[in-house]
Design a protein around this motif. Structure first.
Motif, PDB file in Angstrom:
ATOM      1  N   PHE A   1       0.822  -1.207   0.000  1.00  0.00           N
ATOM      2  CA  PHE A   1       0.000   0.000   0.000  1.00  0.00           C
ATOM      3  C   PHE A   1       0.860   1.263   0.000  1.00  0.00           C
ATOM      4  O   PHE A   1       0.466   2.284  -0.568  1.00  0.00           O
ATOM      5  N   GLN A   2       2.004   1.217   0.660  1.00  0.00           N
ATOM      6  CA  GLN A   2       2.869   2.391   0.706  1.00  0.00           C
ATOM      7  C   GLN A   2       3.345   2.799  -0.684  1.00  0.00           C
ATOM      8  O   GLN A   2       3.653   3.970  -0.924  1.00  0.00           O
TER       9      GLN A   2
ATOM     10  N   PHE B   1      15.374   4.858   2.261  1.00  0.00           N
ATOM     11  CA  PHE B   1      14.537   3.976   1.453  1.00  0.00           C
ATOM     12  C   PHE B   1      13.060   4.171   1.793  1.00  0.00           C
ATOM     13  O   PHE B   1      12.206   4.203   0.897  1.00  0.00           O
ATOM     14  N   GLY B   2      12.758   4.284   3.084  1.00  0.00           N
ATOM     15  CA  GLY B   2      11.371   4.492   3.488  1.00  0.00           C
ATOM     16  C   GLY B   2      10.805   5.784   2.942  1.00  0.00           C
ATOM     17  O   GLY B   2       9.655   5.842   2.501  1.00  0.00           O
TER      18      GLY B   2
ATOM     19  N   ARG C   1      -4.699   1.756   8.880  1.00  0.00           N
ATOM     20  CA  ARG C   1      -4.191   2.873   8.071  1.00  0.00           C
ATOM     21  C   ARG C   1      -2.697   2.736   7.794  1.00  0.00           C
ATOM     22  O   ARG C   1      -1.945   3.715   7.762  1.00  0.00           O
ATOM     23  N   ASN C   2      -2.238   1.489   7.588  1.00  0.00           N
ATOM     24  CA  ASN C   2      -0.852   1.190   7.234  1.00  0.00           C
ATOM     25  C   ASN C   2       0.156   1.601   8.307  1.00  0.00           C
ATOM     26  O   ASN C   2       1.363   1.600   8.051  1.00  0.00           O
TER      27      ASN C   2
ATOM     28  N   TYR D   1       9.416  -2.397  10.478  1.00  0.00           N
ATOM     29  CA  TYR D   1       8.611  -1.717   9.454  1.00  0.00           C
ATOM     30  C   TYR D   1       8.530  -0.227   9.747  1.00  0.00           C
ATOM     31  O   TYR D   1       8.679   0.604   8.839  1.00  0.00           O
ATOM     32  N   TRP D   2       8.323   0.133  11.007  1.00  0.00           N
ATOM     33  CA  TRP D   2       8.235   1.551  11.388  1.00  0.00           C
ATOM     34  C   TRP D   2       9.578   2.258  11.165  1.00  0.00           C
ATOM     35  O   TRP D   2       9.619   3.361  10.620  1.00  0.00           O
ATOM     36  N   VAL D   3      10.671   1.616  11.574  1.00  0.00           N
ATOM     37  CA  VAL D   3      12.001   2.206  11.384  1.00  0.00           C
ATOM     38  C   VAL D   3      12.293   2.377   9.901  1.00  0.00           C
ATOM     39  O   VAL D   3      12.814   3.412   9.458  1.00  0.00           O
ATOM     40  N   LEU D   4      11.963   1.370   9.114  1.00  0.00           N
ATOM     41  CA  LEU D   4      12.231   1.417   7.672  1.00  0.00           C
ATOM     42  C   LEU D   4      11.531   2.606   7.022  1.00  0.00           C
ATOM     43  O   LEU D   4      12.117   3.326   6.200  1.00  0.00           O
ATOM     44  N   LEU D   5      10.276   2.836   7.403  1.00  0.00           N
ATOM     45  CA  LEU D   5       9.502   3.897   6.764  1.00  0.00           C
ATOM     46  C   LEU D   5       9.859   5.286   7.275  1.00  0.00           C
ATOM     47  O   LEU D   5       9.810   6.257   6.517  1.00  0.00           O
TER      48      LEU D   5
END
Length: 371
Positions: A72-73, A213-214, A284-285, A204-208
């Motif tokens: 979704f991102q 890259f996020g 909400r992702n 996932y939170w750190v990546l985004l």
């Protein structure tokens, strides 16, 4: 437009309230007592193993929701999580049951195999999307159907399957490959993979939010043209996002595989991938929102059994889940429009004040010049 706290919290709350109202109407029409039904669902949570089972199932839904959210991102609708996690589970079970390694290492190998298998199964629609422009929705739906036949063959006795009572499944994984849980006596055992799922959510939170890259991933999802103009390789982002989504999808079945079943049967649970779409929408992702959505979904699944005790059809929980899926999309759109209108009004008031200040300054300058 800046997203406010109200815009984040209000849509899921509205969706849940709407689903409860819809189920209340359905119960009244059928002649059942809504208060008795909802009371039985909530009361069941504090009896037996329901609370622990809810958390265990919540971990499964959480991983599926995270896998969907990664797509979704990038504005990629990865419906193939269902096929990806089931294919990965079968491959991981076959490898796990066919090797002998020391404890810990054995478990780690199974996890790595599941991630790689899920990612490779997601690579097919990714390549079709990048090099042939094939919609990921169509390709992943077709690959879900292919996965069903592929899994049936792999689990058959003609391939890697063995007869297990009246069922057929993979070779049981030796105890060295299990992931120990936390026992709570008569209240059940919490899967150890629940904590792995939490770590995946944190990653996932750190990546985004903490990596380049996020940032590029979210930028590509919001405006591919602008991201490309800024030097972001769109093809690379699509491939990477789909591989990450498939890799996380590959973990979906591991809480149950390593914590309870230790083998993959032809009758193993299915449908987690499709539920993950609803969980990602509800959350909400956001990793925290997805966690709440996963626990809610698991709670509705587990509490359905308690409705039989009060003579209420279990399908009420299915109605509630379906209503949440439909209403959450509507609720987000309503709140988005309300927030947009409020933002426009704020901008209008600010422009009005700026115009008024400019007029006052001009008038003051004219008066000074005349004097």
């Amino acid at each position: 437009m800046k997203t406010t706290l109200r815009a984040k919290l209000l849509p899921p709350a509205l969706a849940i309230v709407f689903s409860v109202l819809l189920c209340t109407i359905a119960l009244l029409i059928s002649g059942d007592n809504p208060l008795e039904a909802f009371g039985a669902m909530i009361g069941q949570l504090f009896r037996g193993t329901t609370a622990v089972d809810t958390l265990n199932s919540g971990a499964v839904y959480y991983l599926a929701g995270l896998a969907v959210a990664i797509g979704f991102q990038m504005n990629l609708f990865n419906i193939g999580v269902e096929g990806q996690y089931r294919f990965a589970a079968v491959v991981a079970a076959i490898v796990g049951g066919g090797i002998a390694l020391p404890p810990g290492i054995h478990t780690l190998v199974i996890i790595i195999v599941a991630i790689v298998a899920g990612a490779l199964y997601a690579l097919v629609p990714a390549l079709l999307k990048v090099y042939r422009g094939v919609s990921e929705v169509i390709s992943t739906i077709m690959l879900n159907a292919i996965a069903i036949g592929l899994i049936a063959y792999l689990v058959s006795t003609d391939a890697f399957g063995v007869q297990v009572g009246n069922n057929i499944g993979t070779e049981p994984i030796p105890e060295s490959g299990w992931m120990p849980g936390i026992p709570f006596g008569d209240n059940g055992t919490l899967f150890g993979f629940v904590f792995v799922a939490a770590l995946v959510g944190y990653g996932y939170w750190v990546l985004l939010n903490r990596t380049r890259f996020g940032f590029e991933l979210k930028a590509s999802g919001e405006s591919p043209t602008a991201a490309t103009a800024g030097g972001v390789d769109a093809r690379k982002m699509i491939l990477t996002a789909m591989l990450l989504s498939g890799g996380v999808a590959g973990l979906t079945a591991l809480p149950e595989l390593l914590g309870r079943d230790h083998e993959y049967l032809q009758t193993s649970p299915a449908g987690y991938g499709f539920a993950g779409i609803a969980v990602a929408l509800l959350g909400r992702n956001h990793p925290g929102g997805i966690a709440l959505g996963a626990v809610l979904w698991a709670f509705l699944d587990k509490s359905a059994v308690s409705l039989d005790n009060v003579g209420v059809p279990q399908e009420i929980t299915t109605i509630m889940q379906g209503a949440i899926v439909l209403s959450v999309v509507i609720a987000y759109e309503i709140v988005r429009r309300v927030e947009l209108a409020a933002e426009q009004r704020r901008v209008g008031r600010q422009l009005g004040r700026d115009t008024s200040d400019a007029s006052d300054s001009t008038a003051a300058g004219s008066s000074t010049g005349g004097a």
